[in-house]
Scaffold this active site. Structure first.
Site, PDB file in Angstrom:
ATOM      1  N   ASP A   3     -10.342  -5.453  -4.476  1.00 62.18           N
ATOM      2  CA  ASP A   3      -9.770  -4.674  -3.377  1.00 62.18           C
ATOM      3  C   ASP A   3     -10.593  -3.395  -3.247  1.00 62.18           C
ATOM      4  O   ASP A   3     -10.643  -2.587  -4.179  1.00 62.18           O
ATOM      5  CB  ASP A   3      -8.307  -4.357  -3.697  1.00 62.18           C
ATOM      6  CG  ASP A   3      -7.602  -3.560  -2.604  1.00 62.18           C
ATOM      7  OD1 ASP A   3      -8.284  -3.001  -1.727  1.00 62.18           O
ATOM      8  OD2 ASP A   3      -6.361  -3.493  -2.637  1.00 62.18           O
TER       9      ASP A   3
ATOM     10  N   HIS B 212      -7.521  -5.937   0.818  1.00 63.71           N
ATOM     11  CA  HIS B 212      -6.360  -5.063   0.653  1.00 63.71           C
ATOM     12  C   HIS B 212      -5.129  -5.565   1.392  1.00 63.71           C
ATOM     13  O   HIS B 212      -4.056  -4.989   1.248  1.00 63.71           O
ATOM     14  CB  HIS B 212      -6.721  -3.654   1.153  1.00 63.71           C
ATOM     15  CG  HIS B 212      -5.714  -2.609   0.831  1.00 63.71           C
ATOM     16  ND1 HIS B 212      -5.333  -2.304  -0.464  1.00 63.71           N
ATOM     17  CD2 HIS B 212      -4.988  -1.764   1.642  1.00 63.71           C
ATOM     18  CE1 HIS B 212      -4.429  -1.339  -0.446  1.00 63.71           C
ATOM     19  NE2 HIS B 212      -4.200  -0.995   0.820  1.00 63.71           N
TER      20      HIS B 212
ATOM     21  N   SER C  95       0.825  -1.202   0.000  1.00 71.54           N
ATOM     22  CA  SER C  95       0.000   0.000   0.000  1.00 71.54           C
ATOM     23  C   SER C  95       0.863   1.258   0.000  1.00 71.54           C
ATOM     24  O   SER C  95       1.638   1.482  -0.925  1.00 71.54           O
ATOM     25  CB  SER C  95      -0.967  -0.042   1.194  1.00 71.54           C
ATOM     26  OG  SER C  95      -2.009   0.886   1.045  1.00 71.54           O
TER      27      SER C  95
END
Length: 279
Positions: free
Chosen positions: A230, A259, A109
């Site tokens: 996601d 995620h 991320s």
């Protein structure tokens, strides 16, 4: 080799002190060096189920982002960490302090974008970037679908500020996506470990970031790892990254949702990481 890398030097600018503050650890053995960098709301423990798949063949460097709940919040500088560049500074200082001259970088991320920024500045340090759940911009734009409208994000910020506990209780299962209660509990734990004002500040930094303009400067080979569904990163972002990154880029789609596949589906993610690292 297992151990904490700890030193007692004075000043945050010192690499040795930063290693201690950010809880830098080295595990495993092997000639290849892999750095695992966690995303928002977690800490280095998020990689615990991935490490056993890698530590026999790789020397793994783990650390916590300055915003993580496992880091003393007194060390979080609200003036310094206004952009992702300061996190990239930390990453490069860790590598220099440990005298790492070549490594594989695995970032989840926001850390995926931190790795991208670091690689633009020091491409010689990175053999490959493995980017999990990566997004250069979470907000929608005219010809870009990032997944969120501005008013949606503002409502998220308001919810975080008004009742952080309630926000975490709703956000954790939504982010995990897959029906894996243990992963939801783990993500909730590390979110609750964050001081709420730091969590909100970092969320604003992440959601207000737009790194689309620097993607073409990346020269290091990249592998984008994305789940099939996601809630935070639509598949259109993966296509955008493939077209925009300057280095050779491959894509791996995991047939799961959520995620945080390193928490919810480590048995799916780990073989992909091993294959990409040995490719």
């Amino acid at each position: 080799m297992v151990g904490n890398v700890v030193a007692a030097a004075a000043g945050l600018s010192s690499g040795n002190t930063l290693l201690e503050i950010l809880n830098v650890r080295i595990v495993g053995s092997g000639d290849k060096v892999v750095i695992l960098s966690h995303g928002f709301g977690t800490d280095q423990s998020a990689w615990n189920r991935i490490i056993p798949f890698l530590d026999r063949d790789h020397r793994i460097i783990l650390y916590d982002l300055a915003c993580a709940g496992s880091v003393n919040p007194d060390h979080f500088d609200f003036q310094r960490y206004t952009t992702l560049d300061s996190y990239a500074d930390d990453l490069l200082l860790i590598l220099d302090s440990l005298r790492i001259d070549r490594c594989f970088f695995v970032g989840h991320s926001v850390s995926a974008m931190i790795g991208i920024l670091a690689s633009i500045r020091r491409p010689e340090l990175f053999l490959k970037l493995i980017l999990i759940g990566v997004s250069p911009r979470f907000l929608n734009d005219r010809d870009y679908h990032g997944g969120f409208e501005r008013d949606e994000i503002e409502r998220v910020f308001e919810a975080m500020e008004s009742n952080y506990k309630a926000w975490v209780t709703g956000f954790a299962p939504l982010s995990v996506g897959a029906d894996v209660p243990a992963a939801v509990r783990e993500f909730s734990r590390t979110l609750f470990n964050m001081r709420p004002d730091i969590s909100l500040f970092v969320s604003r930094t992440v959601f207000n970031s737009d790194l689309r303009g620097v993607l073409g400067l990346v020269s290091v080979p990249c592998c984008i790892v994305q789940t099939a569904r996601d809630v935070s990163v639509p598949l259109s972002v993966v296509s955008y990254l493939k077209e925009s990154l300057g280095g050779k880029t491959t894509i791996e789609i995991l047939q799961t949702e959520g995620h945080l596949p390193h928490l919810s589906a480590p048995a799916l993610l780990a073989p992909v990481l091993r294959r990409v690292l040995f490719r």
